[in-house]
Design a protein around this motif. Structure first.
Motif, PDB file in Angstrom:
ATOM      1  N   MET A 187     -18.636  16.814  23.181  1.00  0.00           N
ATOM      2  CA  MET A 187     -19.231  17.866  23.628  1.00  0.00           C
ATOM      3  C   MET A 187     -20.559  17.757  24.280  1.00  0.00           C
ATOM      4  SD  MET A 187     -20.585  21.390  21.429  1.00  0.00           S
ATOM      5  CE  MET A 187     -18.775  21.604  20.984  1.00  0.00           C
ATOM      6  N   THR A 188     -20.667  17.929  25.565  1.00  0.00           N
ATOM      7  CA  THR A 188     -21.935  17.938  26.321  1.00  0.00           C
ATOM      8  C   THR A 188     -22.786  18.959  25.966  1.00  0.00           C
ATOM      9  OG1 THR A 188     -20.858  16.857  27.996  1.00  0.00           O
ATOM     10  CG2 THR A 188     -23.032  17.775  28.733  1.00  0.00           C
ATOM     11  N   PRO A 237     -17.139  33.886  20.402  1.00  0.00           N
ATOM     12  CA  PRO A 237     -18.641  33.996  20.393  1.00  0.00           C
ATOM     13  C   PRO A 237     -19.257  32.616  19.971  1.00  0.00           C
ATOM     14  CG  PRO A 237     -17.293  35.476  19.010  1.00  0.00           C
ATOM     15  CD  PRO A 237     -16.283  34.449  19.483  1.00  0.00           C
ATOM     16  N   THR A 238     -20.632  32.469  20.206  1.00  0.00           N
ATOM     17  CA  THR A 238     -21.350  31.390  20.037  1.00  0.00           C
ATOM     18  C   THR A 238     -21.897  31.058  18.522  1.00  0.00           C
ATOM     19  OG1 THR A 238     -22.326  31.694  22.206  1.00  0.00           O
ATOM     20  CG2 THR A 238     -23.503  30.155  20.658  1.00  0.00           C
ATOM     21  N   LEU A 239     -21.384  30.146  18.026  1.00  0.00           N
ATOM     22  CA  LEU A 239     -22.004  29.624  16.858  1.00  0.00           C
ATOM     23  C   LEU A 239     -23.337  29.068  16.751  1.00  0.00           C
ATOM     24  CD1 LEU A 239     -18.704  27.619  15.700  1.00  0.00           C
ATOM     25  CD2 LEU A 239     -19.112  29.957  15.075  1.00  0.00           C
ATOM     26  N   LEU A 295     -14.657  20.824  16.345  1.00  0.00           N
ATOM     27  CA  LEU A 295     -14.441  21.942  17.041  1.00  0.00           C
ATOM     28  C   LEU A 295     -14.143  21.814  18.448  1.00  0.00           C
ATOM     29  CD1 LEU A 295     -17.657  23.738  16.087  1.00  0.00           C
ATOM     30  CD2 LEU A 295     -15.422  24.280  15.015  1.00  0.00           C
ATOM     31  N   PRO A 296     -13.289  22.823  18.978  1.00  0.00           N
ATOM     32  CA  PRO A 296     -12.703  22.494  20.283  1.00  0.00           C
ATOM     33  C   PRO A 296     -13.802  22.354  21.195  1.00  0.00           C
ATOM     34  CG  PRO A 296     -11.678  24.360  19.278  1.00  0.00           C
ATOM     35  CD  PRO A 296     -12.708  23.922  18.423  1.00  0.00           C
ATOM     36  N   PRO A 297     -13.769  21.224  22.127  1.00  0.00           N
ATOM     37  CA  PRO A 297     -14.887  21.065  22.975  1.00  0.00           C
ATOM     38  C   PRO A 297     -15.595  22.335  24.045  1.00  0.00           C
ATOM     39  CG  PRO A 297     -12.962  19.968  24.073  1.00  0.00           C
ATOM     40  CD  PRO A 297     -12.649  20.576  22.523  1.00  0.00           C
ATOM     41  N   GLU A 298     -14.646  23.398  24.052  1.00  0.00           N
ATOM     42  CA  GLU A 298     -15.084  24.364  24.770  1.00  0.00           C
ATOM     43  C   GLU A 298     -15.670  25.623  24.093  1.00  0.00           C
ATOM     44  OE1 GLU A 298     -10.689  25.085  23.600  1.00  0.00           O
ATOM     45  OE2 GLU A 298     -11.989  23.559  24.266  1.00  0.00           O
ATOM     46  N   GLN A 299     -15.655  25.397  22.406  1.00  0.00           N
ATOM     47  CA  GLN A 299     -16.440  26.302  21.777  1.00  0.00           C
ATOM     48  C   GLN A 299     -18.040  26.133  21.950  1.00  0.00           C
ATOM     49  OE1 GLN A 299     -15.592  28.671  19.209  1.00  0.00           O
ATOM     50  NE2 GLN A 299     -17.501  29.197  19.215  1.00  0.00           N
ATOM     51  N   ALA A 300     -18.674  27.485  22.185  1.00  0.00           N
ATOM     52  CA  ALA A 300     -19.971  27.451  22.369  1.00  0.00           C
ATOM     53  C   ALA A 300     -20.752  27.232  21.252  1.00  0.00           C
ATOM     54  CB  ALA A 300     -20.129  28.805  22.955  1.00  0.00           C
ATOM     55  N   TYR A 308     -22.574  36.464  18.840  1.00  0.00           N
ATOM     56  CA  TYR A 308     -22.589  35.282  18.150  1.00  0.00           C
ATOM     57  C   TYR A 308     -22.592  35.310  16.758  1.00  0.00           C
ATOM     58  CZ  TYR A 308     -27.070  36.936  17.263  1.00  0.00           C
ATOM     59  OH  TYR A 308     -28.336  37.636  16.611  1.00  0.00           O
ATOM     60  N   VAL A 309     -22.260  34.413  16.105  1.00  0.00           N
ATOM     61  CA  VAL A 309     -22.086  34.108  14.775  1.00  0.00           C
ATOM     62  C   VAL A 309     -23.282  33.062  14.032  1.00  0.00           C
ATOM     63  CG1 VAL A 309     -20.594  33.389  12.874  1.00  0.00           C
ATOM     64  CG2 VAL A 309     -19.614  34.443  14.724  1.00  0.00           C
ATOM     65  N   LEU A 310     -23.824  33.594  13.137  1.00  0.00           N
ATOM     66  CA  LEU A 310     -24.816  32.864  12.522  1.00  0.00           C
ATOM     67  C   LEU A 310     -24.083  31.848  11.428  1.00  0.00           C
ATOM     68  CD1 LEU A 310     -27.705  35.109  11.974  1.00  0.00           C
ATOM     69  CD2 LEU A 310     -27.790  33.404  13.726  1.00  0.00           C
ATOM     70  N   VAL A 311     -24.547  30.659  11.536  1.00  0.00           N
ATOM     71  CA  VAL A 311     -23.767  29.642  10.324  1.00  0.00           C
ATOM     72  C   VAL A 311     -24.958  28.921   9.738  1.00  0.00           C
ATOM     73  CG1 VAL A 311     -22.128  27.861   9.960  1.00  0.00           C
ATOM     74  CG2 VAL A 311     -21.988  29.154  11.956  1.00  0.00           C
TER      75      VAL A 311
END
Length: 266
Positions: A1-2, A25-27, A47-52, A92-95
């Motif tokens: 992931m870049t 949503p962004t993690l 995680l999938p590389p496209e996941q924000a 977004y989702v807070l983790v």
């Protein structure tokens, strides 16, 4: 992931967040006491590389160790909210893990615009358990005094399974890379703060990920000290793991995040 670096102005200076992916949503990740943005590297790798995603070193830790205090929960929550508001254009989702989980609860209770969910990974609960005595806190405050004390904490408290050599080395490095005030604020004050009167304001879906052999925040503590105060939260248990879930079981954490995101999109 870049990933790209995004400077985030906060009280006393700048936090340097790292953002990657484009599919929301962004993690938005907040690490544990002793961790850093790198705590989440293994999880991101599953995680999938496209996941924000967005991750950062909290005030007083790692690359943010030069930021001045105070380092209390309210300031950590302010910083986390500012990172999300600056780096995320959409939902977004807070983790949050452990200490980061308690800060994330405070942010979620404010009901900020864009917040779609909350994932708590072996979190510090809103009501401190009875085991968090003055004696316990004074001892905890010295857990990261030296490489030797960090090694002892890793082997006898924080993990249930041996970490791979690279993750262990990173954990030792991160635990020692703190401002003095930040290193002592959480064990002496933050861990003992009762925020039960605040978390009732959390209105988004909440997932709680516990570790079967967690010696810090065991499932029994989360059932007793978190679920009664965030009653709509769903609790899942990762078997054969300890407190450092992002380092011990990154694939399981990533799988739980994917499941949570799928639930949000339905």
């Amino acid at each position: 992931m870049t990933e790209k670096t995004i400077p985030v102005p906060v009280a006393g200076g700048v936090l340097h967040a790292r953002a990657g992916g484009r599919q929301g949503p962004t993690l938005v990740f907040a690490h544990y006491w002793g961790g850093s943005a790198d705590t989440w590297s293994g999880v991101l790798g599953h995680l999938p590389p496209e996941q924000a995603t967005v991750r950062f070193d909290q005030r007083g830790w790692g690359r943010s160790r030069a930021l001045p205090g105070p380092y209390g929960l309210d300031r950590l929550a302010d910083d986390l909210a500012r990172v999300a508001g600056t780096c995320v254009p959409g939902p977004y989702v807070l983790v949050g893990h452990s200490m980061g989980g308690k800060a994330a609860q405070l942010v979620a209770a404010r009901r900020p615009a864009g917040l779609a969910g909350l994932v708590l990974v072996a979190p510090a609960p809103p009501r401190p358990p009875a085991t968090v005595t003055e004696e316990y806190r004074q001892g905890l405050a010295h857990a990261y005094d030296s490489p030797e004390t960090v090694a002892h904490a890793l082997d006898h408290v924080l993990t249930a399974t041996p970490l791979p050599a690279d993750r262990r080395a990173a954990a030792v490095r991160d635990s020692l890379a703190s401002a003095a005030g930040a290193g002592r604020e959480w064990p002496l004050h933050g861990i003992a703060r009762d925020i039960t009167d605040t978390v009732g304001g959390i209105g988004v879906p909440v997932a709680v990920l516990a570790a079967e052999y967690d010696r810090v925040e065991p499932p029994s503590v989360l059932r007793e000290c978190l679920l009664p105060h965030i009653p709509h939260a769903d609790l899942a248990i990762v078997p054969a793991a300890g407190h450092l879930l992002p380092l011990e079981a990154p694939a399981a954490v990533a799988a739980a995040l994917r499941t949570f995101l799928t639930r949000l999109r339905q």
